[in-house]
Design a protein around this motif. Structure first.
Motif, PDB file in Angstrom:
ATOM      1  N   ILE A   5      40.931  19.043  17.057  1.00  0.00           N
ATOM      2  CA  ILE A   5      39.787  19.017  17.968  1.00  0.00           C
ATOM      3  C   ILE A   5      38.668  19.828  17.333  1.00  0.00           C
ATOM      4  O   ILE A   5      38.842  21.006  17.014  1.00  0.00           O
ATOM      5  N   ILE A  23      40.138  23.087  26.820  1.00  0.00           N
ATOM      6  CA  ILE A  23      41.109  22.403  25.951  1.00  0.00           C
ATOM      7  C   ILE A  23      42.494  22.993  26.131  1.00  0.00           C
ATOM      8  O   ILE A  23      43.485  22.268  26.301  1.00  0.00           O
ATOM      9  N   SER A  27      45.552  20.865  27.607  1.00  0.00           N
ATOM     10  CA  SER A  27      46.226  20.279  26.455  1.00  0.00           C
ATOM     11  C   SER A  27      47.685  19.961  26.775  1.00  0.00           C
ATOM     12  O   SER A  27      48.377  20.769  27.393  1.00  0.00           O
ATOM     13  N   ILE A  33      48.420  20.194  18.321  1.00  0.00           N
ATOM     14  CA  ILE A  33      46.966  20.178  18.215  1.00  0.00           C
ATOM     15  C   ILE A  33      46.452  21.469  17.581  1.00  0.00           C
ATOM     16  O   ILE A  33      47.146  22.484  17.553  1.00  0.00           O
ATOM     17  N   ASP A  95      43.774  16.197  31.428  1.00  0.00           N
ATOM     18  CA  ASP A  95      44.370  15.916  30.127  1.00  0.00           C
ATOM     19  C   ASP A  95      43.928  14.528  29.674  1.00  0.00           C
ATOM     20  O   ASP A  95      44.452  13.513  30.121  1.00  0.00           O
ATOM     21  N   LEU A  97      43.708  13.983  26.285  1.00  0.00           N
ATOM     22  CA  LEU A  97      44.280  13.815  24.949  1.00  0.00           C
ATOM     23  C   LEU A  97      45.506  12.908  24.961  1.00  0.00           C
ATOM     24  O   LEU A  97      45.690  12.085  24.051  1.00  0.00           O
TER      25      LEU A  97
END
Length: 299
Positions: A5, A23, A27, A33, A95, A97
């Protein structure tokens, strides 16, 4: 590494802190990540703060590289399968991601170079998600003031798209806004990341044009949201000459690189003429100022 990211910071300490915190709040635990902050020579205390944040990888540049070049630093240093670009003035409220990752991992979406979320502003209203890839036809339609040729204008409208509520849970778009771009790293390696000739504006548009040229697509996942605070302030000058200059230069570069120099000059002249006509019919000096900045791009 699953996802890198990348956030570009330029004197936005508090906003970037909020983006980073969001984040780590949202996450997923099952994905590997990393968060990379590339700092464009900030002087607001960002360096002192972020170089001590153990959660992130902090890269400080001694000069302001602009949006694309700064992101390229993070992209080039990453060995992750996917890159997620998040603006410093954007943050997560869920979320995103996991759905991004699952969408790109789906064998049916292997031609997807990029995806992004439905973007909202700080008040929860739909904000710009991206746009169609600008064309000469769209520029001609704009000259019609979006009044004489409304159907034509809407068909070719390139910017300011806020949502397509009738297109389902995901749909193709020409270009996802740079505020939240989830990118397949292997395609970036193939097509190239951001063109370093751009400083600010249109760099993600030109990159998306190259995606399409290579047969790849960009998508919006409409059921997921990211907040982008750009334009949320109510106190603005009538015109920001620096921003207008970068915007006009970016548009010229986009057309020059994607459609040729003649098209770039033609489109620039069209936008300059449009601003003059707006100035005449709306009796506002700001449009004449904008026209002067646009015409200066031709020099």
């Amino acid at each position: 590494m699953d996802i890198s990211i990348i956030i570009v910071n330029y004197n936005t300490l508090n906003l970037t802190k909020k983006a980073i915190d969001s984040i780590f709040e949202y996450s997923p635990k099952n994905l590997d990540i990393e968060v990379v902050v590339v700092d464009n020579a900030s002087t607001d205390g960002s360096k002192d703060y972020f170089e001590h944040d153990s959660r992130i990888i902090y890269i400080y540049s001694d000069e302001n590289l602009g949006f694309g070049r700064a992101n390229n630093i993070g992209i080039n240093k990453s060995d992750a399968k996917y890159i997620f670009l998040l603006n410093s003035d954007a943050y997560l409220i869920e979320d995103v991601l996991t759905p991004f990752y699952n969408f790109m991992e789906n064998p049916e979406h292997q031609n997807a170079a990029c995806c992004g979320a439905n973007v909202i502003d700080g008040n929860g209203n739909n904000a710009v998600i991206g746009g169609n890839l600008p064309s000469v036809k769209e520029s001609i339609a704009r000259l019609g003031f979006a009044g004489l040729f409304i159907p034509y204008y809407k068909r070719y409208m390139a910017s300011g798209i806020k949502h397509y509520p009738d297109r389902g849970t995901f749909y193709e778009i020409g270009c996802v806004t740079g505020a939240n771009m989830f990118l397949r790293k292997s395609i970036l390696v193939e097509t190239g990341a951001f063109d370093p000739d751009f400083f600010l504006y249109y760099e993600e548009t030109e990159m998306s044009f190259r995606f399409k040229k290579h047969g790849y697509k960009s998508y919006i996942l409409a059921n997921h949201k990211v907040v982008h605070l750009e334009g949320s302030s109510s106190k603005k000058p009538a015109i920001n000459k620096v921003v207008e200059r970068y915007y006009s230069q970016g548009r010229y570069l986009y057309f020059e690189k994607s459609h040729g120099k003649s098209s770039a000059r033609f489109v620039t002249l069209l936008f300059g003429v449009q601003s003059i006509l707006f100035g005449i019919f709306k009796f506002k000096k700001v449009h004449f100022t904008r026209a002067k900045i646009i015409f200066n791009t031709l020099r």
